[in-house]
Design a protein around this motif. Structure first.
Motif, PDB file in Angstrom:
ATOM      1  N   LYS A  28       0.845  -1.182   0.000  1.00  0.00           N
ATOM      2  CA  LYS A  28       0.000   0.000   0.000  1.00  0.00           C
ATOM      3  C   LYS A  28       0.887   1.241   0.000  1.00  0.00           C
ATOM      4  CE  LYS A  28      -3.516   2.697   0.108  1.00  0.00           C
ATOM      5  NZ  LYS A  28      -4.349   2.867  -1.108  1.00  0.00           N
TER       6      LYS A  28
ATOM      7  N   TYR B 229       0.961   5.615  -0.936  1.00  0.00           N
ATOM      8  CA  TYR B 229       0.252   6.854  -1.231  1.00  0.00           C
ATOM      9  C   TYR B 229       1.162   7.681  -2.133  1.00  0.00           C
ATOM     10  CZ  TYR B 229      -2.879   5.435   2.500  1.00  0.00           C
ATOM     11  OH  TYR B 229      -3.766   4.723   3.285  1.00  0.00           O
TER      12      TYR B 229
ATOM     13  N   GLY C  67       1.659   1.868  10.106  1.00  0.00           N
ATOM     14  CA  GLY C  67       0.860   1.254   9.059  1.00  0.00           C
ATOM     15  C   GLY C  67      -0.202   0.296   9.542  1.00  0.00           C
TER      16      GLY C  67
ATOM     17  N   THR D  39      -3.743   1.369   8.440  1.00  0.00           N
ATOM     18  CA  THR D  39      -3.791   1.212   6.983  1.00  0.00           C
ATOM     19  C   THR D  39      -3.982  -0.249   6.615  1.00  0.00           C
ATOM     20  OG1 THR D  39      -2.383   3.151   6.643  1.00  0.00           O
ATOM     21  CG2 THR D  39      -2.512   1.560   4.838  1.00  0.00           C
TER      22      THR D  39
ATOM     23  N   CYS E 121      -7.156  -1.922   4.665  1.00  0.00           N
ATOM     24  CA  CYS E 121      -7.003  -2.737   3.457  1.00  0.00           C
ATOM     25  C   CYS E 121      -7.797  -4.038   3.584  1.00  0.00           C
ATOM     26  CB  CYS E 121      -5.528  -3.043   3.202  1.00  0.00           C
ATOM     27  SG  CYS E 121      -4.555  -1.637   2.623  1.00  0.00           S
TER      28      CYS E 121
ATOM     29  N   GLU F 178      -9.482   0.747   1.955  1.00  0.00           N
ATOM     30  CA  GLU F 178      -8.335   1.208   1.183  1.00  0.00           C
ATOM     31  C   GLU F 178      -8.087   0.218   0.056  1.00  0.00           C
ATOM     32  OE1 GLU F 178      -6.584   3.898   1.456  1.00  0.00           O
ATOM     33  OE2 GLU F 178      -6.774   4.652   3.512  1.00  0.00           O
TER      34      GLU F 178
END
Length: 371
Positions: free
Chosen positions: A17, A19, A47, A50, A54, A59
């Motif tokens: 992942k 950005y 993370g 995040t 996911c 995400e």
């Protein structure tokens, strides 16, 4: 009786992942076992949220695959993944009653009113909110509002329950009480649970296994006992434990671990430079030990944490039992429990093989230590 659907393992396969050009999770592989309570633990910015997003589908992956129960889900919408999520901020509708909040997702899904009422009542019973169904969130305490959020997730009968730091807004007593309730809830419904936190107490008390994240990478994924007693790296050793493990630069020479100035600290067969790790509770007063000076003391009631200065200037923390602090002030001598030594590679920070096992560690020979 309300029950979750059959539990499902979660597979993370080459998960990336980013950005823009900044990787948050540079590439992660792990298997979260079905029916297990997994805690993702790490400092802010590592993370962990995040990764949870996911899994939830909030995400989109930059690369890799996610499987739930063997089924690839990375392209599926969150509502189709057979999971439910509990957020940090509760996210309750203030104009709805507790019952309406719990059952809202069922209403949207078209579940008939009689079945919806039965499932709401059972979910409320599980989290002990049966007497509060007609109240609104503003009439509840923080802990009760969090239980409404949990019931709202449970009522959907998910295969997977995801928790994103759900206890961080509660005071210390409520956090303790909610940990007990969450552990009991997991035993009752048996769903695969994934819980994100930066609080090591939550991790150690709730988890079947803990995934320790550092900059989007797994430092260690093991049981709480293994992570505490056999840390895989200096990062894990320094992050787990309160106070954290002592980490000291040493050199193994002539069967002894020594400071840079040559002072012997403990007996050990390792040769060459290393980072020595020792838990504060494994540092003990000893008339034949290394000289030390108490520079600071923190009285925590049941025990005290003493900060010591060793001959080379190294700071070392030790803990003392209730009532022992007054006897330990000024100058003293300390030894390290030789059965609890850990050695780490000074370049990589990774544990040296066998460094924390009894087979490679001898009892400290006090006559080898400086007098």
């Amino acid at each position: 009786m309300l029950e979750t659907s059959s539990t499902a393992a979660i597979g993370l396969h080459g998960l990336v992942k980013s950005y823009r050009d900044t990787p948050v999770i540079p590439g992660l592989d792990a298997e979260l076992r079905g029916g297990e309570f997994t805690v993702i633990l790490g400092p802010s910015g590592c993370g962990k949220s995040t990764l949870l997003n996911c899994i939830a589908g909030l995400e989109r992956l930059s690369a890799g695959r996610i499987t739930i129960g063997g089924r690839e889900v990375q392209e599926e919408e969150p509502k189709n993944r057979r999971l439910a999520m509990v957020f940090q901020n509760y996210a309750l509708y203030p104009h709805m009653t507790v019952a309406e909040n719990i059952g809202y997702a069922l209403k949207v899904a078209g579940v008939k009113k009689p079945e919806r009422a039965a499932r709401v009542a059972e979910a409320a019973r599980i989290v002990e909110l049966g007497d509060y169904l007609n109240r609104r969130p503003g009439q509840l305490s923080g802990g009760q509002r969090q239980r409404v959020a949990i019931a709202r997730a449970v009522v959907r009968e998910p295969q997977v329950l995801l928790y994103d730091e759900p206890l961080s807004n509660l005071d210390a007593k409520l956090r303790h009480d909610m940990r007990v309730e969450l552990a009991g809830l997991h035993r009752r419904i048996g769903a695969t649970s994934v819980f994100v936190t930066h609080d090591q107490v939550e991790a150690m008390t709730l988890a079947d296994r803990i995934m320790v994240l550092n900059k989007g990478k797994i430092e260690q994924f093991d049981t709480p006992e293994a992570i505490y007693h056999r840390p895989a790296s200096t990062f894990v050793a320094g992050f787990i434990g309160s106070p954290a493990m002592n980490l000291i630069d040493v050199t193994g020479e002539g069967g002894m671990l020594r400071f840079a100035n040559g002072t012997a600290l403990a007996a050990h067969p390792h040769q060459g430079p290393a980072i020595l790790g020792i838990r504060p509770e494994q540092v003990v007063p000893s008339p034949e030990g290394v000289p030390a000076q108490v520079t600071y003391a923190e009285d925590l009631g049941a025990y005290a944490v003493l900060t010591l200065r060793l001959p080379d200037g190294t700071a070392l923390r030790m803990t003392t039992a209730l009532g022992a602090r007054n006897a330990l002030s000024g100058d003293l001598r300390v030894s390290l429990n030789a059965e609890a030594l850990h050695l780490f590679d000074p370049l990589t920070g990774m544990a040296l093989s066998g460094s924390d096992t009894h087979s490679r560690t001898k009892k400290v020979q006090h006559d080898h230590l400086p007098s």
